[in-house]
Scaffold this active site. Structure first.
Site, PDB file in Angstrom:
ATOM      1  N   GLY A  80      -8.634   5.366  -2.586  1.00  0.00           N
ATOM      2  CA  GLY A  80      -9.096   7.216  -2.209  1.00  0.00           C
ATOM      3  C   GLY A  80      -9.611   8.392  -3.796  1.00  0.00           C
ATOM      4  O   GLY A  80      -9.687   7.713  -4.846  1.00  0.00           O
ATOM      5  N   GLY A  81     -10.358   9.209  -2.865  1.00  0.00           N
ATOM      6  CA  GLY A  81     -11.090   9.667  -4.014  1.00  0.00           C
ATOM      7  C   GLY A  81     -12.240   9.479  -4.248  1.00  0.00           C
ATOM      8  O   GLY A  81     -12.989   9.320  -5.203  1.00  0.00           O
ATOM      9  N   LYS A 141       1.076  -1.172  -0.217  1.00  0.00           N
ATOM     10  CA  LYS A 141       0.079   0.203   0.102  1.00  0.00           C
ATOM     11  C   LYS A 141       0.316   0.677  -0.113  1.00  0.00           C
ATOM     12  O   LYS A 141       2.235   1.723   0.904  1.00  0.00           O
ATOM     13  CB  LYS A 141      -1.181   0.290   1.244  1.00  0.00           C
ATOM     14  CG  LYS A 141      -2.153   1.568   1.432  1.00  0.00           C
ATOM     15  CD  LYS A 141      -2.854   0.992   2.175  1.00  0.00           C
ATOM     16  CE  LYS A 141      -3.269   2.734   2.341  1.00  0.00           C
ATOM     17  NZ  LYS A 141      -4.269   3.341   3.410  1.00  0.00           N
ATOM     18  N   SER A 146      -2.222   4.408  -3.607  1.00  0.00           N
ATOM     19  CA  SER A 146      -2.913   4.960  -2.193  1.00  0.00           C
ATOM     20  C   SER A 146      -2.164   5.977  -1.715  1.00  0.00           C
ATOM     21  O   SER A 146      -0.924   6.511  -1.586  1.00  0.00           O
ATOM     22  CB  SER A 146      -3.301   4.478  -0.581  1.00  0.00           C
ATOM     23  OG  SER A 146      -2.933   4.912   0.147  1.00  0.00           O
ATOM     24  N   HIS A 203      -2.886   7.565   1.137  1.00  0.00           N
ATOM     25  CA  HIS A 203      -3.810   7.767   2.926  1.00  0.00           C
ATOM     26  C   HIS A 203      -4.280   8.827   2.656  1.00  0.00           C
ATOM     27  O   HIS A 203      -3.483   9.435   3.962  1.00  0.00           O
ATOM     28  CB  HIS A 203      -1.918   8.086   3.504  1.00  0.00           C
ATOM     29  CG  HIS A 203      -0.963   6.725   2.948  1.00  0.00           C
ATOM     30  ND1 HIS A 203      -1.652   5.317   3.825  1.00  0.00           N
ATOM     31  CD2 HIS A 203       0.633   6.766   2.420  1.00  0.00           C
ATOM     32  CE1 HIS A 203      -0.390   4.573   3.246  1.00  0.00           C
ATOM     33  NE2 HIS A 203       0.437   5.499   2.791  1.00  0.00           N
ATOM     34  N   GLY A 225     -13.608   4.237   1.837  1.00  0.00           N
ATOM     35  CA  GLY A 225     -13.156   4.844   3.072  1.00  0.00           C
ATOM     36  C   GLY A 225     -14.014   5.683   3.182  1.00  0.00           C
ATOM     37  O   GLY A 225     -15.440   5.504   4.205  1.00  0.00           O
ATOM     38  N   ARG A 226     -14.115   6.937   2.789  1.00  0.00           N
ATOM     39  CA  ARG A 226     -14.819   7.981   3.845  1.00  0.00           C
ATOM     40  C   ARG A 226     -16.176   7.838   3.401  1.00  0.00           C
ATOM     41  O   ARG A 226     -17.611   7.893   4.574  1.00  0.00           O
ATOM     42  CB  ARG A 226     -14.971   9.920   3.271  1.00  0.00           C
ATOM     43  CG  ARG A 226     -13.356   9.940   3.109  1.00  0.00           C
ATOM     44  CD  ARG A 226     -12.510  11.359   2.743  1.00  0.00           C
ATOM     45  NE  ARG A 226     -11.236  11.463   3.495  1.00  0.00           N
ATOM     46  CZ  ARG A 226     -10.808  11.947   2.562  1.00  0.00           C
ATOM     47  NH1 ARG A 226     -11.100  13.053   1.833  1.00  0.00           N
ATOM     48  NH2 ARG A 226      -9.574  12.220   4.138  1.00  0.00           N
TER      49      ARG A 226
END
Length: 166
Positions: free
Chosen positions: A96-97, A40, A62, A64, A118-119
């Protein structure tokens, strides 16, 4: 105690400082031969090429969350060069994104095998617990299905970089 807990407890503090060199030592020693190792934090094609020399299954593109370095490139921007660098020799994942279904479509079109989310999961959790997470992931899936349909893709195998040629 699970086998992974036993393994973790058997490691010294020095071993836990994982670098590419220490990973290579662990692989050579046969300590991780059954684990599908994915590196990662790959954001450069030369790092992805270096990963080819290790017995890993893939790389995770990533930055992070951009928290480590505020000028880190967006993962979607570096993804194509990393995919080109490793070809089909490693599985490439992207983190990400990913906020909407069309983001998933773009990442797959650029060559990612899969994306990590994630988010949106955290937002769903904050808004409604488990039900909120399920709703957030359902919305992401529905948006992805719609994006595929609007792009004329009947299945994931039809997603490729030509979708992004304008």
């Amino acid at each position: 105690m699970t086998s992974s807990e036993r393994y973790r407890r058997s490691l010294s503090d020095e071993t836990l400082r994982l670098t590419l060199e220490s990973l290579q030592q662990q692989i050579a020693a046969g300590n991780v031969k059954e684990l599908p190792i994915i590196i990662k934090g790959v954001c450069r094609a030369d790092d992805a090429k270096m990963a080819l020399s290790y017995e890993v299954k893939g790389v995770l593109v990533s930055n992070h969350g951009g928290r480590q370095m505020d000028s880190a490139p967006a993962t979607i921007d570096v993804l194509p060069s990393i995919v080109d660098a490793v070809g089909d020799k490693l599985t490439v994942l992207m983190d990400g994104g990913i906020r909407r279904g069309v983001d998933v479509l773009k990442a797959l079109a650029q060559g990612a095998r899969a994306v990590l989310v994630g988010r949106p999961v955290l937002w769903g959790l904050a808004a409604g617990g488990q039900d909120g997470v399920e709703k957030a992931l359902g919305m992401l899936r529905d948006e992805f299905d719609l994006a595929m349909a609007l792009a004329g893709c009947r299945n994931i195998r039809e997603i490729d970089r030509k979708l992004l040629d304008f």
